[in-house]
Design an enzyme around this catalytic site. Structure first.
Site, short mmCIF file in Angstrom:
data_model
loop_
_atom_site.label_atom_id
_atom_site.label_comp_id
_atom_site.label_asym_id
_atom_site.label_seq_id
_atom_site.Cartn_x
_atom_site.Cartn_y
_atom_site.Cartn_z
CB SER A 138 11.34 22.45 2.55
OG SER A 138 12.00 22.85 1.36
CE1 TYR A 151 15.22 19.17 3.39
CE2 TYR A 151 14.62 20.36 1.38
CZ TYR A 151 14.81 20.34 2.75
OH TYR A 151 14.60 21.48 3.49
C1 8X3 Z 1 15.17 24.54 1.79
C2 8X3 Z 1 14.84 25.19 0.52
O1 8X3 Z 1 15.12 25.40 -1.94
O2 8X3 Z 1 16.82 24.13 -0.80
O3 8X3 Z 1 14.22 23.71 2.27
O4 8X3 Z 1 14.63 23.19 -1.09
S1 8X3 Z 1 15.38 24.41 -0.87
#
Ligand code: 8X3
Length: 252
Positions: A138, A151
């Site tokens: 990501s 995340y």
């Molecule tokens: C997904 C993109 O912009 O939500 O991995 O981090 S974001």
């Protein structure tokens, strides 16, 4: 036509995983699809004769080992793995976030991806003909943003894992790559917002986000390279997305 490949896709029931399954099945590749929502995989495989599926919960080691055992015969031919299973949960800063969310993200995005890859490596290496491991990372793992500490860290782990695994697999003909998308219009936001559909829809309004098939097209392009070419890392965003968090719609 390109030589048909034998590719395992995790997280194949939705989003980028499903889009990869659609695009690669259309090209005649043999696919082994893994996900928890096997009703979706069953429906997909019913209309795609080169595909088969198995239950796979990447957060559960027993599930990973059962999947491998059940699919042992098919896996002997495996020459591709697309690690697409993963998720974001919550939009709070760490101090007010849910511990459960943190644990689930680490279990799926980090431990799950590492364990699936490790479990499949004997098969990818066994026939000695090389192959591909493509990890879905990501933009959050490249450019950290507020409320994305966990995340983003899980996706940074995916990036480092990719680069180091490539070194481990040097000389084997197995290419290892990471694709790092920005905002992609999928169920991703619905999951991140704990099922708040109105909020999830807003995440993709007012600009032109990437679609899951845009990522699948990139994955297909990477897989289609001749064996001496490795596209090791791809950061891909909508043209309207100018940073990890900023969107400026094109006004042409
Ligand atoms: C997904 C993109 O912009 O939500 O991995 O981090 S974001």
């Amino acid at each position: 036509m390109q030589h048909p490949r034998y590719i395992v896709i995790t997280g194949a029931s939705s989003g980028i995983g499903l889009a990869c399954a659609q695009r690669l099945a259309e090209k005649g590749h043999h696919l082994l699809l893994g996900a928890r929502r096997i009703d979706r995989l069953q429906n997909f495989c019913a209309t795609h004769p080169t595909c088969q599926f198995g239950y796979l919960d990447v957060t559960d080691r027993n599930s990973i080992h059962a999947f491998v055992k059940e699919q042992e015969v098919w896996l002997k031919q495996a020459n591709g793995l697309i690690n697409s299973a993963g998720l974001a949960l919550g939009t709070e800063p760490l101090q007010t976030s849910l511990e459960e969310d943190l644990i689930t993200m680490v279990d799926a995005n980090v431990k799950g991806l590492f364990s699936v890859t490790r479990a499949l490596l004997p098969f990818l290496l066994g026939h000695g003909k090389g192959g591909d491991i493509i990890n879905i990372g990501s933009i959050a793992g490249v450019f950290p943003y507020r409320t994305g500490s966990v995340y983003g860290a899980t996706k940074a782990a995916v990036q480092v894992f990719t680069h180091a695994l490539r070194m481990d697999l040097g000389g084997t003909g197995i290419r290892v790559s990471v694709v790092e998308p920005g905002k992609v219009d999928t169920e991703f936001s619905l999951v991140r917002f704990h099922g708040d559909a109105a909020r999830a829809q807003k995440a993709y309004e007012g600009y032109r986000p990437l679609q899951a098939d845009d990522i699948a097209a990139t994955v297909d392009f990477m897989l289609s390279q001749p064996p001496h070419v490795t596209i090791q890392q791809v950061l891909i965003t909508a043209t309207d997305q100018v940073s990890a968090t900023d969107v400026v719609p094109v006004s042409l």
